[in-house]
Scaffold this motif. Sequence first.
Motif, PDB file in Angstrom:
ATOM      1  N   LEU A  22       0.813  -1.216   0.000  1.00 24.58           N
ATOM      2  CA  LEU A  22       0.000   0.000   0.000  1.00 24.58           C
ATOM      3  C   LEU A  22       0.849   1.270   0.000  1.00 24.58           C
ATOM      4  CD1 LEU A  22      -2.793  -0.979   2.563  1.00 24.58           C
ATOM      5  CD2 LEU A  22      -2.972  -0.903   0.071  1.00 24.58           C
ATOM      6  N   ALA A  23       1.917   1.280   0.778  1.00 30.42           N
ATOM      7  CA  ALA A  23       2.696   2.506   0.961  1.00 30.42           C
ATOM      8  C   ALA A  23       3.635   2.815  -0.199  1.00 30.42           C
ATOM      9  CB  ALA A  23       3.483   2.432   2.266  1.00 30.42           C
ATOM     10  N   ILE A  24       4.278   1.802  -0.756  1.00 31.43           N
ATOM     11  CA  ILE A  24       5.275   2.092  -1.799  1.00 31.43           C
ATOM     12  C   ILE A  24       4.648   2.772  -3.013  1.00 31.43           C
ATOM     13  CG2 ILE A  24       6.902   1.052  -3.437  1.00 31.43           C
ATOM     14  CD1 ILE A  24       7.717  -0.875  -1.154  1.00 31.43           C
ATOM     15  N   PRO A  25       3.537   2.262  -3.553  1.00 31.76           N
ATOM     16  CA  PRO A  25       2.957   2.963  -4.707  1.00 31.76           C
ATOM     17  C   PRO A  25       2.370   4.338  -4.367  1.00 31.76           C
ATOM     18  CG  PRO A  25       2.163   0.699  -4.603  1.00 31.76           C
ATOM     19  CD  PRO A  25       2.882   0.976  -3.315  1.00 31.76           C
ATOM     20  N   THR A  26       1.869   4.517  -3.138  1.00 24.32           N
ATOM     21  CA  THR A  26       1.229   5.787  -2.802  1.00 24.32           C
ATOM     22  C   THR A  26       2.188   6.819  -2.226  1.00 24.32           C
ATOM     23  OG1 THR A  26       0.576   4.898  -0.638  1.00 24.32           O
ATOM     24  CG2 THR A  26      -1.030   4.725  -2.422  1.00 24.32           C
ATOM     25  N   LEU A  27       3.145   6.394  -1.396  1.00 23.86           N
ATOM     26  CA  LEU A  27       4.069   7.321  -0.747  1.00 23.86           C
ATOM     27  C   LEU A  27       5.456   7.357  -1.388  1.00 23.86           C
ATOM     28  CD1 LEU A  27       3.323   6.408   3.006  1.00 23.86           C
ATOM     29  CD2 LEU A  27       2.346   8.287   1.665  1.00 23.86           C
ATOM     30  N   GLY A  28       5.720   6.415  -2.286  1.00 28.97           N
ATOM     31  CA  GLY A  28       7.042   6.333  -2.903  1.00 28.97           C
ATOM     32  C   GLY A  28       8.001   5.468  -2.097  1.00 28.97           C
ATOM     33  N   GLY A  29       7.528   4.929  -1.008  1.00 29.45           N
ATOM     34  CA  GLY A  29       8.321   4.059  -0.144  1.00 29.45           C
ATOM     35  C   GLY A  29       7.461   3.651   1.031  1.00 29.45           C
ATOM     36  N   SER A  30       7.941   2.707   1.802  1.00 34.00           N
ATOM     37  CA  SER A  30       7.197   2.294   2.990  1.00 34.00           C
ATOM     38  C   SER A  30       7.268   3.410   4.029  1.00 34.00           C
ATOM     39  CB  SER A  30       7.781   1.003   3.545  1.00 34.00           C
ATOM     40  OG  SER A  30       9.057   1.254   4.106  1.00 34.00           O
ATOM     41  N   ILE A  31       6.518   3.263   5.102  1.00 33.92           N
ATOM     42  CA  ILE A  31       6.552   4.271   6.170  1.00 33.92           C
ATOM     43  C   ILE A  31       7.966   4.385   6.733  1.00 33.92           C
ATOM     44  CG2 ILE A  31       5.680   4.841   8.473  1.00 33.92           C
ATOM     45  CD1 ILE A  31       3.024   3.426   7.544  1.00 33.92           C
ATOM     46  N   GLY A  32       8.612   3.240   6.953  1.00 34.07           N
ATOM     47  CA  GLY A  32       9.993   3.254   7.441  1.00 34.07           C
ATOM     48  C   GLY A  32      10.951   3.905   6.455  1.00 34.07           C
ATOM     49  N   HIS A  33      10.770   3.624   5.174  1.00 37.68           N
ATOM     50  CA  HIS A  33      11.610   4.263   4.150  1.00 37.68           C
ATOM     51  C   HIS A  33      11.489   5.777   4.250  1.00 37.68           C
ATOM     52  CE1 HIS A  33      11.122   0.562   1.279  1.00 37.68           C
ATOM     53  NE2 HIS A  33      12.074   0.364   2.169  1.00 37.68           N
ATOM     54  N   ARG A  34      10.258   6.247   4.305  1.00 35.00           N
ATOM     55  CA  ARG A  34      10.028   7.693   4.287  1.00 35.00           C
ATOM     56  C   ARG A  34      10.569   8.347   5.565  1.00 35.00           C
ATOM     57  NH1 ARG A  34      10.245   9.324  -0.263  1.00 35.00           N
ATOM     58  NH2 ARG A  34       9.079  11.177   0.255  1.00 35.00           N
ATOM     59  N   PHE A  80      13.086   7.456   7.258  1.00 38.77           N
ATOM     60  CA  PHE A  80      14.552   7.475   7.182  1.00 38.77           C
ATOM     61  C   PHE A  80      15.054   8.165   5.910  1.00 38.77           C
ATOM     62  CE2 PHE A  80      14.192   4.633  10.678  1.00 38.77           C
ATOM     63  CZ  PHE A  80      15.376   4.769  11.374  1.00 38.77           C
ATOM     64  N   GLY A  81      14.181   8.895   5.232  1.00 34.28           N
ATOM     65  CA  GLY A  81      14.597   9.708   4.092  1.00 34.28           C
ATOM     66  C   GLY A  81      14.938   8.916   2.847  1.00 34.28           C
ATOM     67  N   MET A  82      14.155   7.879   2.552  1.00 39.56           N
ATOM     68  CA  MET A  82      14.403   7.057   1.365  1.00 39.56           C
ATOM     69  C   MET A  82      13.139   6.971   0.515  1.00 39.56           C
ATOM     70  SD  MET A  82      16.443   3.850   3.090  1.00 39.56           S
ATOM     71  CE  MET A  82      15.173   3.520   4.301  1.00 39.56           C
ATOM     72  N   ARG A  83      13.340   6.588  -0.724  1.00 35.38           N
ATOM     73  CA  ARG A  83      12.215   6.262  -1.601  1.00 35.38           C
ATOM     74  C   ARG A  83      12.663   5.178  -2.572  1.00 35.38           C
ATOM     75  NH1 ARG A  83      12.173   9.491  -6.599  1.00 35.38           N
ATOM     76  NH2 ARG A  83      13.999  10.813  -6.535  1.00 35.38           N
ATOM     77  N   LEU A  84      11.678   4.463  -3.092  1.00 31.77           N
ATOM     78  CA  LEU A  84      11.956   3.357  -4.009  1.00 31.77           C
ATOM     79  C   LEU A  84      11.643   3.801  -5.426  1.00 31.77           C
ATOM     80  CD1 LEU A  84      12.745   0.270  -3.823  1.00 31.77           C
ATOM     81  CD2 LEU A  84      10.339  -0.139  -4.294  1.00 31.77           C
ATOM     82  N   ILE A  85      12.578   3.534  -6.341  1.00 32.02           N
ATOM     83  CA  ILE A  85      12.351   3.860  -7.747  1.00 32.02           C
ATOM     84  C   ILE A  85      12.699   2.645  -8.603  1.00 32.02           C
ATOM     85  CG2 ILE A  85      12.777   6.333  -7.472  1.00 32.02           C
ATOM     86  CD1 ILE A  85      15.593   5.823  -8.714  1.00 32.02           C
ATOM     87  N   GLY A  86      12.205   2.664  -9.832  1.00 30.81           N
ATOM     88  CA  GLY A  86      12.613   1.667 -10.806  1.00 30.81           C
ATOM     89  C   GLY A  86      13.960   2.064 -11.382  1.00 30.81           C
ATOM     90  N   LEU A  87      14.590   1.167 -12.090  1.00 32.17           N
ATOM     91  CA  LEU A  87      15.894   1.481 -12.688  1.00 32.17           C
ATOM     92  C   LEU A  87      15.809   2.585 -13.730  1.00 32.17           C
ATOM     93  CD1 LEU A  87      17.503  -2.058 -12.983  1.00 32.17           C
ATOM     94  CD2 LEU A  87      17.932  -0.275 -11.280  1.00 32.17           C
ATOM     95  N   ASP A  88      14.597   2.862 -14.207  1.00 31.04           N
ATOM     96  CA  ASP A  88      14.409   3.954 -15.166  1.00 31.04           C
ATOM     97  C   ASP A  88      14.256   5.303 -14.466  1.00 31.04           C
ATOM     98  OD1 ASP A  88      11.915   3.650 -14.036  1.00 31.04           O
ATOM     99  OD2 ASP A  88      10.862   3.290 -15.923  1.00 31.04           O
ATOM    100  N   GLY A  89      14.301   5.308 -13.134  1.00 29.57           N
ATOM    101  CA  GLY A  89      14.191   6.548 -12.371  1.00 29.57           C
ATOM    102  C   GLY A  89      12.759   6.932 -12.039  1.00 29.57           C
TER     103      GLY A  89
END
Length: 150
Positions: free
Chosen positions: A84-96, A98-107
């Motif tokens: 739920l969090a990665i597609p909506t927030l760009g990362g999980s609650i823990g990622h966010r 700690f100042g992180m986000r998940l991206i595809g290799l295409d950016g």
Amino acid sequence: MSSSRSPRPAERSTFGQLPPSRWPGERLGLPNEGQNSVARAGRRIGGIAVDWAIAMGISLFLAPYESLAYSFYTIGLFALLQLLAIPTLGGSIGHRLFGMRLIGLDGQKPALWRVLVRTVLLVIVIPALVWDSDQRGFHDKVAGTVLIRA
């Protein structure tokens, strides 16, 4: 005399024979430090600890701590929170946190199927413990994603 010579190690381009990168993410075109650099281990461990703690806390409302059901609820909720969090927030609650986000290799934002594959492998745990020189876990390599600093 033959004009052909064997390539030096730095010139090889076959799989497994790439020269060492100077920093995690160099081969992916990411900077060494700062925004958009590969998230390092401390942030990643902190983020997953927060996500796991949230799943454990919610599970306490659903089943007694020492029950088998509690363990299954925790794993299921952890996966659900990721999905739920990665597609909506760009990362999980823990990622966010700690100042992180998940991206595809295409950016770009990763496709939902990539998030699903990554989450399934993350729940298995072992793929997350196997890293490459870019500090990407096997779950990120298979899913074609990278966790970066936001």
